[in-house]
Design a protein around this motif. Structure first.
Motif, PDB file in Angstrom:
ATOM      1  N   ALA A 122       0.872  -1.175   0.000  1.00 12.83           N
ATOM      2  CA  ALA A 122       0.000   0.000   0.000  1.00 12.83           C
ATOM      3  C   ALA A 122       0.906   1.221   0.000  1.00 12.83           C
ATOM      4  O   ALA A 122       1.303   1.735   1.061  1.00 12.83           O
ATOM      5  CB  ALA A 122      -0.916   0.001   1.211  1.00 12.83           C
ATOM      6  N   GLY A 123       1.295   1.676  -1.147  1.00  9.23           N
ATOM      7  CA  GLY A 123       2.315   2.719  -1.239  1.00  9.23           C
ATOM      8  C   GLY A 123       3.653   2.150  -0.825  1.00  9.23           C
ATOM      9  O   GLY A 123       4.132   1.159  -1.384  1.00  9.23           O
ATOM     10  N   ASN A 124       4.254   2.748   0.192  1.00  8.56           N
ATOM     11  CA  ASN A 124       5.523   2.235   0.707  1.00  8.56           C
ATOM     12  C   ASN A 124       5.324   1.236   1.831  1.00  8.56           C
ATOM     13  O   ASN A 124       6.291   0.641   2.323  1.00  8.56           O
ATOM     14  CB  ASN A 124       6.391   3.403   1.204  1.00  8.56           C
ATOM     15  N   THR A 129      11.122  -4.054  -2.124  1.00  9.70           N
ATOM     16  CA  THR A 129      11.108  -2.590  -2.116  1.00  9.70           C
ATOM     17  C   THR A 129      10.256  -2.084  -3.268  1.00  9.70           C
ATOM     18  O   THR A 129      10.347  -2.589  -4.399  1.00  9.70           O
ATOM     19  CB  THR A 129      12.527  -2.039  -2.230  1.00  9.70           C
ATOM     20  N   THR A 130       9.473  -1.003  -3.021  1.00  8.26           N
ATOM     21  CA  THR A 130       8.676  -0.374  -4.082  1.00  8.26           C
ATOM     22  C   THR A 130       9.564   0.568  -4.867  1.00  8.26           C
ATOM     23  O   THR A 130      10.121   1.541  -4.304  1.00  8.26           O
ATOM     24  CB  THR A 130       7.492   0.385  -3.476  1.00  8.26           C
ATOM     25  N   LEU A 131       9.746   0.328  -6.158  1.00  6.62           N
ATOM     26  CA  LEU A 131      10.621   1.139  -7.009  1.00  6.62           C
ATOM     27  C   LEU A 131       9.861   2.256  -7.706  1.00  6.62           C
ATOM     28  O   LEU A 131      10.369   3.372  -7.839  1.00  6.62           O
ATOM     29  CB  LEU A 131      11.294   0.240  -8.051  1.00  6.62           C
ATOM     30  N   TYR A 132       8.667   1.956  -8.196  1.00 10.96           N
ATOM     31  CA  TYR A 132       7.949   2.945  -8.995  1.00 10.96           C
ATOM     32  C   TYR A 132       6.521   3.034  -8.482  1.00 10.96           C
ATOM     33  O   TYR A 132       5.943   2.050  -8.008  1.00 10.96           O
ATOM     34  CB  TYR A 132       7.915   2.547 -10.473  1.00 10.96           C
ATOM     35  N   SER A 133       5.965   4.240  -8.631  1.00 11.14           N
ATOM     36  CA  SER A 133       4.542   4.440  -8.400  1.00 11.14           C
ATOM     37  C   SER A 133       3.919   4.967  -9.674  1.00 11.14           C
ATOM     38  O   SER A 133       4.536   5.759 -10.405  1.00 11.14           O
ATOM     39  CB  SER A 133       4.312   5.425  -7.242  1.00 11.14           C
ATOM     40  N   VAL A 134       2.722   4.511  -9.953  1.00 10.06           N
ATOM     41  CA  VAL A 134       2.026   4.877 -11.185  1.00 10.06           C
ATOM     42  C   VAL A 134       0.733   5.580 -10.789  1.00 10.06           C
ATOM     43  O   VAL A 134      -0.050   5.054  -9.973  1.00 10.06           O
ATOM     44  CB  VAL A 134       1.733   3.642 -12.052  1.00 10.06           C
ATOM     45  N   ARG A 135       0.518   6.776 -11.320  1.00  6.25           N
ATOM     46  CA  ARG A 135      -0.712   7.526 -11.093  1.00  6.25           C
ATOM     47  C   ARG A 135      -1.324   7.856 -12.445  1.00  6.25           C
ATOM     48  O   ARG A 135      -0.610   8.103 -13.424  1.00  6.25           O
ATOM     49  CB  ARG A 135      -0.459   8.810 -10.302  1.00  6.25           C
ATOM     50  N   ALA A 136      -2.626   7.907 -12.484  1.00  2.14           N
ATOM     51  CA  ALA A 136      -3.339   8.208 -13.738  1.00  2.14           C
ATOM     52  C   ALA A 136      -4.438   9.198 -13.434  1.00  2.14           C
ATOM     53  O   ALA A 136      -5.035   9.193 -12.348  1.00  2.14           O
ATOM     54  CB  ALA A 136      -3.913   6.934 -14.339  1.00  2.14           C
ATOM     55  N   ALA A 137      -4.716  10.032 -14.411  1.00  5.01           N
ATOM     56  CA  ALA A 137      -5.799  11.018 -14.312  1.00  5.01           C
ATOM     57  C   ALA A 137      -6.481  11.114 -15.659  1.00  5.01           C
ATOM     58  O   ALA A 137      -5.821  11.118 -16.702  1.00  5.01           O
ATOM     59  CB  ALA A 137      -5.260  12.377 -13.871  1.00  5.01           C
ATOM     60  N   ILE A 138      -7.804  11.170 -15.615  1.00  9.82           N
ATOM     61  CA  ILE A 138      -8.594  11.272 -16.847  1.00  9.82           C
ATOM     62  C   ILE A 138      -9.280  12.630 -16.844  1.00  9.82           C
ATOM     63  O   ILE A 138     -10.003  12.980 -15.896  1.00  9.82           O
ATOM     64  CB  ILE A 138      -9.625  10.139 -16.926  1.00  9.82           C
ATOM     65  N   ARG A 175       9.844   7.480  -9.993  1.00 13.53           N
ATOM     66  CA  ARG A 175      10.866   6.659  -9.336  1.00 13.53           C
ATOM     67  C   ARG A 175      10.888   7.044  -7.864  1.00 13.53           C
ATOM     68  O   ARG A 175      10.978   8.225  -7.505  1.00 13.53           O
ATOM     69  CB  ARG A 175      12.236   6.912  -9.966  1.00 13.53           C
ATOM     70  N   LEU A 176      10.755   6.048  -6.927  1.00 14.31           N
ATOM     71  CA  LEU A 176      10.658   6.349  -5.511  1.00 14.31           C
ATOM     72  C   LEU A 176      11.980   6.239  -4.781  1.00 14.31           C
ATOM     73  O   LEU A 176      12.168   6.906  -3.750  1.00 14.31           O
ATOM     74  CB  LEU A 176       9.637   5.399  -4.856  1.00 14.31           C
ATOM     75  N   THR A 177      12.879   5.393  -5.218  1.00 12.44           N
ATOM     76  CA  THR A 177      14.127   5.154  -4.475  1.00 12.44           C
ATOM     77  C   THR A 177      15.316   5.334  -5.387  1.00 12.44           C
ATOM     78  O   THR A 177      15.204   5.325  -6.624  1.00 12.44           O
ATOM     79  CB  THR A 177      14.133   3.726  -3.911  1.00 12.44           C
TER      80      THR A 177
END
Length: 1264
Positions: A958-960, A1057-1066, A1089-1091
């Motif tokens: 859940a996120g990090n 480890t979480t490397l990337y987060s992806v967000r989208a907007a319409i 890129r998170l880390t």
């Protein structure tokens, strides 16, 4: 024209319907030939009354001159002399002549017809051109002579006046006129037939209904209905004529049957007169006028009436081309006549009826030969053979009556009988005087001398037998042969007689006719006694002595015949061997003790139950049983397969058949139906089409009785006598008396050597006779074994569950070994399956009959490697069993301890878990090594345990924040309680796992799961790899805390480890506030890129650009598998991502919503793009692989091939490129998915509001 001065003679085929002719006779004479020829040429449809089917008939007529005497009177109802149509002929065209003579003649003719009630008439006026020219001045101006005739005589029936124009000329007008005349004559004739036959049938029916009134005569009624039959025959309607005679036949038969039941009729008295003539049937005349006249006068006898009636039926059947029905009816007639004479109590001279039947049979056969050729007769001999056999039987009866079937010459009394019988035949008929083979001459010659009779009788008998054999009726052929045997016995020739009797006996025995078998055997015994065949005679006497169809005195007589021969003093070295099955039967065989398996030296007794078939007590000097020993069938390993098939009660029942029957089958293994279900299913959808039952042992149940198998020995005519075989072991009992019925005899069976002992033969010695049963069927066998000790270990209950104490049962079959004091079993100890200590362990000792002998407490001592179990003393061939508790440790999963060694020095391989096909639980095989005192070799045994749990783990993000979930699934049928659930990490002490599991005890039901959750807490950096251990305790429900057993599960998590987060907007279109269905919307994808990159990540897939910044290539894909969105333009592509914290890359994509509502975001997937290595072979430009905009790699497994643009390999790494390039072996760039938790998609569960498209509709509403 024919003259009818005299009364016409009734002769069937020459009678024709009478048509009278009045008027100008010369005119009719000139036209008679043409009229008689053309009238029957065209058929007419005859529609009859009472709904009978119409028929097409050809009409003929007998044209005679009109006379008033021919017209029927009130009392005369004969149809054959009845004029059906009256014709007046004239060719008058002169007016004066018509008025002066023709008209008056017509009036007298019509008045005569009217006086006798005849309305079937027609006037025919013949017109010729010469007559018209001659009388032209006298022709009436307005109407012709025809019109005048019609007005004078045919006022209401104009069709009764017909004109025939120029009949002697060959012209179309003449032909048309002839056709019109012939049609009118046929129509009028047919109408007259229908009317007069209907009136006649009504009168006949009325007469038949008066049959219950006094004074009614069958003979009078017979003549009336036969008149109707003659008319049908005259019209060539032979089927209808036959029906009339069949009705008369049935009516007379019913009266005779009623007479036999006590309902008499007065007119039957004339048929009860004594028979004075028995000359047989006469079928060579169409009508036997003599017998018909006697019937008409009421003076006919029963045989006369039946003979005449059948002769008429025969004639009609011949006309109908059904000659074989004649033979069938003839056979029925002859048998029925014999019975009717008995019912009517008619006085008949002895042998007269036999003469009448014999002559009638030959007469029918000669009549058939006259209308059929030899080929037809040979092909249809099945229809005539009955008459041949009946004639043969009657000729034999005549021979016996007249003294022609003896060794001596006939006496004077016999000659007088012969003369009386020949006198009753009368004179030979004129039709057969010139025939050398007439029935009359054959019978007269056969009764003239013994030699002539024998010649004729043998000729008839062999002819009948050959016909029966030709058509496959072997039973009937042998019946004729038996009659021949009786003939030869009377002639003093028993040798020929026995041949025919043996053939007949085979038929009777095979078909199970007990009474004929008994009768035939008595005759055979008489023949054998006359021929001096001692052994055969004694065998037959034995069969008859045990035959219950005979009286007790007769059975005693034949039994005394056997005992008398046995008691004679003579050479005792040569004994007569007979079959035991005819003397006594083996009904039951019982072993004591009740087992078919005995160890060496054991005591086994065999009790035989014999059923004596003799009517008196019989003393037997010796009863012996032959035992065959076969060492190959025995063994030292214990029970063989043959023994397991035997009944374990030790009793064998034998089915009893007829007196000559032998044993047939086991009672325990009787042949019952073995049914099995079969199903027919569709190959496409496996649906059930049909179901049924099939008998698996039909080949044993349905088989011929004539088999040569031992069980069918009873079907033999004379059971073969077999001597006892030498060399086998013999069981003997001396001086036994067999009483009638069941007798019990006990033998002691040998058991000295191990092997198979089979009971083969039985032999009973009575004086100089041996009764031998050659084979005991089915075979009875018992086993004598010498068994090695056998140790088996099996679970007390299935299945064995790992992790819990389980009870296993040790069973020791001592065999020939004697367990002594101090003997012990040495069991190897292992860490994975320890033997649990027990305070008391009791061993049970059982005998071979499964009876408890004793119990003893075992002494168990355990060391580090060996567990020693001291055994109590146990005799040989006994069973020792005890129970121990063992515990199989559930493997944790990752540890690999070193291998150990068993007590025999072999390396103990660690048990590995595997999937079992019969259960969803995972199986573990545990090997156990046992050292036994009776063997220098160790016994290796395997126990299969099943792990009751199936454990799975997963990493959640859940996120990090990171979470670890463990799922424990209960695969067994038991319910468990879980307690002390923990999760620890072994390598990082700073790492903290926070539990979300609040319950200390959790119920884990069968086939259900329990989920446990922990959050991973860290201070500095999250390690890339976690070594986790899940531990818990479990026990079956409703047990105390001491029963809880530990359970461990180890697993490893990598790349957490979480490397990337992806967000989208319409975003909606510029002119809209919200997204709308059918309009393009903007989708912005942000990849962050998170880390900072790790060392391994830098060396794996990074590159350095011109600014010195480390970058990596990522592949993204946007798609919607739910078909909510349509991706417009480029749906996938490659991005160059800097390997720096908080580095972000944005992608703009156009999407179009396809439905209105709250739609989830399209699915977005990010993968690693790994370029090909430099060491690979020739590779294409990677850019050529990335330019494909339709490439779809979104959230699909390797098995999901719906998106044809996705090109993947079988592993977890996917290759991008065309299939042609891959097939050619060209190295391509690869796509590798991130591990779970490395990429977190924030918009995975987000939704966006989509409004429906704007659409205006016009709706008309009418309001009233």
């Amino acid at each position: 024209m024919e003259s009818q001065e005299e009364k016409p003679i009734i002769y069937t085929m020459e009678n024709k319907p009478i048509v009278t002719c009045a008027g100008d006779q010369n005119l009719f004479t000139s036209l008679y030939t043409s009229l008689a020829q053309q009238l029957p040429r065209e058929p007419m449809e005859w529609r009859r009354t009472y709904g009978r089917a119409p028929k097409m008939i050809h009409l003929e007529a007998n044209f005679v001159q009109f006379k008033e005497e021919l017209l029927p009177k009130e009392s005369n109802k004969a149809l054959l002399t009845f004029p059906f149509l009256h014709i007046y002929w004239t060719d008058c065209c002169d007016t004066e002549m018509y008025k002066s003579s023709v008209k008056e003649d017509m009036m007298r003719w019509q008045n005569t017809l009217r006086t006798h009630g005849s309305a079937d008439w027609v006037i025919i006026v013949v017109e010729t051109s010469d007559t018209k020219k001659k009388n032209k001045p006298n022709i009436l101006p307005r109407s012709s002579i025809v019109d005048k005739i019609r007005s004078d005589f045919c006022n209401k029936q104009n069709d009764r006046c017909v004109v025939l124009s120029d009949p002697l000329k060959d012209s179309s007008r003449s032909l048309e006129s002839w056709n019109s005349l012939l049609l009118k004559l046929r129509t009028l004739l047919l109408m007259s037939f229908t009317k007069n036959l209907g009136r006649f049938e009504d009168d006949m029916r009325t007469l038949r209904e008066k049959r219950t009134q006094p004074g009614w005569s069958f003979c009078e009624y017979f003549m009336v209905q036969e008149e109707l039959a003659f008319v049908f025959e005259m019209l060539q309607q032979f089927e209808d004529a036959l029906v009339q005679y069949d009705e008369l036949d049935a009516l007379f038969t019913q009266y005779v049957l009623n007479f036999g039941a006590g309902d008499t009729a007065n007119w039957l008295g004339s048929f009860c007169a004594p028979v004075r003539n028995w000359s047989g049937l006469l079928l060579r005349r169409p009508i036997d006028m003599e017998k018909r006249d006697s019937i008409q006068r009421g003076e006919a006898s029963l045989l006369d009436l039946r003979s005449y009636l059948f002769s008429r039926q025969c004639t009609l059947l011949i006309f109908l081309q059904r000659p074989w029905e004649v033979t069938q009816r003839a056979l029925e007639l002859l048998h029925n006549c014999v019975q009717e004479l008995c019912l009517l109590e008619v006085s008949v001279v002895d042998g007269a009826l036999d003469c009448w039947v014999f002559l009638s049979c030959l007469e029918v056969l000669h009549r058939i030969e006259g209308c059929c050729d030899q080929a037809q007769i040979a092909a249809n001999c099945s229809h005539t053979v009955g008459l041949w056999a009946y004639a043969t039987d009657k000729l034999k009866s005549l021979g016996v009556l007249c003294g022609l079937v003896t060794k001596k010459e006939p006496t004077s009394e016999d000659l007088n009988k012969t003369v009386d019988l020949l006198a009753g035949l009368g004179d030979e008929r004129p039709e057969t005087v010139n025939s050398l083979q007439s029935p009359y001459k054959k019978l007269k010659e056969a009764l003239s001398s013994v030699e002539a009779f024998e010649r004729h009788y043998l000729e008839l008998s062999h002819a009948a037998m050959e016909m029966y054999q030709a058509i496959g009726r072997m039973r009937s052929a042998r019946l004729v042969g038996k009659s021949l045997a009786e003939f030869y016995m009377r002639k003093g020739d028993p040798e020929r007689a026995e041949t025919f009797l043996q053939e007949a006996l085979k038929s009777y025995v095979s078909e199970g006719w007990s009474l004929p078998v008994t009768h035939t055997r008595r005759q055979i015994a008489e023949c054998q006694k006359l021929l001096g065949r001692t052994e055969d005679y004694l065998q037959t006497c034995a069969l008859l002595a045990g035959d219950v169809n005979l009286t007790t005195e007769e059975r005693k007589h034949f039994c005394q015949e056997i005992l008398s021969f046995a008691g004679k003093s003579g050479d005792q070295s040569h004994k007569v061997s007979l079959s035991m099955n005819v003397f006594t039967q083996l009904t039951r065989l019982q072993f004591h003790p009740a087992t078919l398996l005995v160890h060496t030296g054991g005591v086994l007794q065999v009790e035989l139950t014999l059923k004596s078939l003799m009517p008196i007590s019989v003393h037997i000097q010796q009863l012996a049983a032959s035992i065959h020993f076969d060492v190959d069938h025995g063994g030292t390993l214990g029970r063989s397969k043959g023994v397991k098939r035997q009944t374990n009660q030790g009793t064998v029942e034998f089915n009893l058949g007829n007196p000559s029957a032998g044993p047939t089958s086991f009672t325990g293994n009787s042949r019952v139906l073995e049914m099995d279900e079969i199903q027919d299913r569709s190959p496409s959808d496996n649906s059930l089409n049909a179901t049924g039952l099939v008998c698996k042992n039909a080949h044993l149940l349905i088989r011929r009785h004539g088999n040569s198998s031992p069980s069918e020995m009873a079907k033999c005519v004379s059971p073969p006598a077999v001597a006892m075989k030498e060399g086998d072991q013999m069981l003997k009992v001396q001086d036994v008396t067999l009483e009638p019925g069941e007798n019990s005899i006990i033998f002691t069976a040998p058991s000295g050597q191990p092997g198979s002992y089979t009971l083969r033969q039985l032999c009973a010695t009575v004086g100089g006779i041996q009764f031998v049963q050659s084979h005991v069927y089915p075979s009875v066998r018992y086993e004598v074994y010498s068994q090695e000790p056998q140790l088996t270990v099996e679970p007390l209950s299935e299945p064995l569950l790992a992790g819990l104490p389980q009870v296993v049962k040790f069973t020791l079959l001592t065999g020939h070994y004697t367990v002594k004091k101090g003997d012990a079993l040495q069991l190897s100890n292992t860490d994975t399956m320890p033997i649990l200590p027990s305070t008391s362990c009791t061993a049970r000792i059982s005998s071979p009959a499964a009876e408890l002998v004793g119990e003893s407490v075992l002494s168990i001592q355990s060391s580090e490697k060996v567990t020693s179990i001291s055994l109590p003393p146990t005799p040989p061939y006994h069973t020792l069993d005890f129970q121990l508790e063992v515990l199989c440790i559930i493997p944790s999963g990752l540890e690999q301890p070193a291998n150990e060694r068993l007590t025999n020095g072999e390396i103990r391989h660690r048990p590995r878990s595997y999937s079992h096909p019969d259960t969803p639980m995972t199986a573990i095989d545990q090997r156990m090594s046992i050292d036994c005192p009776w063997s220098i070799y160790s016994t290796l045994l395997t126990l299969t345990f099943y792990i009751p749990f199936k454990t799975k783990h997963s990493l959640l993000s859940a996120g990090n924040r990171k979470y670890i979930q463990v799922c424990v699934q209960n695969m067994s049928d038991m319910n468990f309680t879980l307690a002390e659930v923990k999760l620890t990490e072994k390598q990082h002490a700073s790492l903290e796992l926070q539990s979300f599991n609040t319950k200390t005890h959790q119920l884990l039901c069968s086939k259900h799961s329990v989920f446990c959750l922990w959050e991973v807490m860290w201070k500095d950096d999250l390690p890339s790899c976690l070594q986790c251990v899940f531990s818990a305790t479990f026990s079956p429900t409703n047990q105390d805390t001491s029963a809880f057993k530990p359970f461990h599960y180890q697993f490893q998590l990598e790349r957490v480890t979480t490397l990337y987060s992806v967000r989208a907007a319409i975003s909606p279109p510029a002119s809209e506030q919200h997204c709308r269905c059918g309009l393009l919307c903007g989708l912005e994808v942000s990849i962050t890129r998170l880390t900072e990159p790790s060392e391994g990540e830098i060396t794996e897939d990074s590159k350095t650009d011109t600014d010195g910044l480390k970058t990596t290539k990522l592949m993204y894909e946007v798609a919607d598998s739910n078909s909510n969105w349509a991706v417009c333009g480029k749906s996938s592509g490659m991005v160059l991502m800097p390997m720096k914290a908080n580095a972000t890359h944005r992608v703009q994509i156009e999407v179009m919503p396809l439905f209105a509502g709250h739609l989830p975001f399209p699915k977005i997937r990010v993968l690693k793009y790994l370029p090909h290595s430099a060491a690979a072979a020739m590779q294409p430009d990677p850019d050529s692989c990335i330019e494909n905009d339709s490439l779809s790699l979104l959230d699909k497994t390797l098995d999901d091939q719906a998106d044809t643009a996705s090109i993947r390999s079988r592993g977890s790494v996917h290759s991008v490129g065309s299939s042609d390039q891959q097939q050619k072996g060209v190295a391509m760039p690869r796509l590798e998915p991130f591990s779970p938790g490395q990429v977190f998609n924030h918009s995975r569960t987000q939704q966006v509001l989509v409004l429906p498209a704007t659409d205006d509709h016009i709706m008309e509403v009418n309001a009233t």
